[in-house]
Design a protein around this motif. Sequence first.
Motif, PDB file in Angstrom:
ATOM      1  N   LYS A 287     -76.125 -21.943 -15.395  1.00  0.00           N
ATOM      2  CA  LYS A 287     -77.343 -22.347 -15.249  1.00  0.00           C
ATOM      3  C   LYS A 287     -78.231 -21.375 -15.456  1.00  0.00           C
ATOM      4  O   LYS A 287     -79.328 -21.387 -15.916  1.00  0.00           O
ATOM      5  N   ALA A 288     -77.843 -20.278 -14.766  1.00  0.00           N
ATOM      6  CA  ALA A 288     -79.047 -18.922 -14.883  1.00  0.00           C
ATOM      7  C   ALA A 288     -78.873 -18.378 -16.714  1.00  0.00           C
ATOM      8  O   ALA A 288     -79.759 -18.095 -17.046  1.00  0.00           O
ATOM      9  N   VAL A 289     -77.852 -18.789 -17.097  1.00  0.00           N
ATOM     10  CA  VAL A 289     -77.746 -18.446 -18.674  1.00  0.00           C
ATOM     11  C   VAL A 289     -78.641 -19.479 -19.259  1.00  0.00           C
ATOM     12  O   VAL A 289     -79.256 -18.857 -20.104  1.00  0.00           O
ATOM     13  N   GLU A 290     -78.647 -20.638 -19.179  1.00  0.00           N
ATOM     14  CA  GLU A 290     -79.210 -21.707 -19.641  1.00  0.00           C
ATOM     15  C   GLU A 290     -80.892 -21.399 -19.606  1.00  0.00           C
ATOM     16  O   GLU A 290     -81.736 -21.539 -20.439  1.00  0.00           O
TER      17      GLU A 290
ATOM     18  N   SER B   7     -73.800 -10.738 -18.593  1.00  0.00           N
ATOM     19  CA  SER B   7     -73.023 -10.100 -17.864  1.00  0.00           C
ATOM     20  C   SER B   7     -74.102  -9.223 -16.776  1.00  0.00           C
ATOM     21  O   SER B   7     -73.873  -9.513 -15.513  1.00  0.00           O
ATOM     22  N   LYS B   8     -74.978  -8.562 -17.252  1.00  0.00           N
ATOM     23  CA  LYS B   8     -75.928  -7.763 -16.336  1.00  0.00           C
ATOM     24  C   LYS B   8     -77.042  -7.800 -17.291  1.00  0.00           C
ATOM     25  O   LYS B   8     -78.098  -7.094 -17.014  1.00  0.00           O
ATOM     26  N   TRP B   9     -77.347  -9.108 -17.955  1.00  0.00           N
ATOM     27  CA  TRP B   9     -78.620  -9.228 -18.706  1.00  0.00           C
ATOM     28  C   TRP B   9     -79.018  -8.124 -19.797  1.00  0.00           C
ATOM     29  O   TRP B   9     -79.741  -7.115 -19.496  1.00  0.00           O
TER      30      TRP B   9
ATOM     31  N   ARG C 186     -80.975  -7.944 -10.567  1.00  0.00           N
ATOM     32  CA  ARG C 186     -80.483  -9.225 -10.872  1.00  0.00           C
ATOM     33  C   ARG C 186     -79.068  -9.408 -10.789  1.00  0.00           C
ATOM     34  O   ARG C 186     -78.254  -8.472 -11.316  1.00  0.00           O
ATOM     35  N   ALA C 187     -78.579 -10.512 -10.356  1.00  0.00           N
ATOM     36  CA  ALA C 187     -77.219 -10.596  -9.902  1.00  0.00           C
ATOM     37  C   ALA C 187     -76.674 -11.158 -11.433  1.00  0.00           C
ATOM     38  O   ALA C 187     -77.297 -11.355 -12.136  1.00  0.00           O
TER      39      ALA C 187
END
Length: 345
Positions: free
Chosen positions: A238-241, A333-335, A210-211
Amino acid sequence: MDSTDIRILSVGTALPGPPIDNARLAERFGMPVVWQQWMETYVGTRSRHFCRDLDTGEVRYTLTDLAESAGRRALDAADLTGAEVDAVVMSTASPDALMPATVNMVADRLGIDDVPTYQLQSGCTGAVQAMEVAGRMLRTGDCRTVLVLGADSSAKHLDVTMDIRDVPPEVQINGLLFGDGAGAAVLSTLPAEAAPVLLGVFTRLIGRNRAPGQTVEWFSWGDRATADRRMPVTEDFKAVEESAPKMAIEALDDLLGRVSWTRSQVDYLLPPQLSAKMTARIVEALGLPAADPVSRVAEIGNTGNAIPFFQLEELMPRFAPGERAVGVSVEASKWIKAGYAVEVP
């Protein structure tokens, strides 16, 4: 409860300067009224504190200053001196320098010496990582009392001379979400019957293939020629949401399984503090009907590694014998997902 239980003897926090509300930010950077309205409607964070003076750009507080204040307050509240600390663990995404480590500068000011010190480089889950490391040290019996610190200063990336109207939204959002702050807790295996017990602490990296959701750059002397082509901080909000609520649910399920609690047995919830609106969404998604949420994000912003300490500080005066609390943290950051449980015996 037995002698291997890890007790939270005390908590201390520190904020730099007065709160900066949305109107002040809008005025300082010449943003339109609609920008402030958007901030209040979709982000929900009302104010935050900065180490850097908005008018002059002067750094009024270093991270060492903040962490020292929080650490001293925690030690004083536990009626301990630096000489009685067996180890120090600090987490931060924004150290004052790469070397010397900020944790060692703080330890020196607090009179702590000849002990193991560790500095963890992480984002919002860093404080939980620090608690996990401290817990492992305490369970070996080599340490009886560990000072755990978490601190961040996002304002070190703030250029007060820039025209943020020309800055991409993924960069603008960081100035809205984040605030500066520091927190500390004294963890110990020493007898303290009324002290809350820390249980089930865990962190898990789940970012394979994952990016990153957030990137904070470090520009060296050799990078100066090209550094202006890169933004120092970016966030895929958006990815965080999309990901944060799912990660929070996974973290909570994992945590409850570790401590063998059901959702109905939780009295307090210390949720992720990404933004006020996001926190409210996550609280609803976690489905803890009897749990009272403990949140500080609306008035102090996302303080990164300091978040759990502000929440614990708010919780401790109300925490009664037999009550239980769960803390959930997510990092883009890197989930990374993380959690911890606290119980008053």
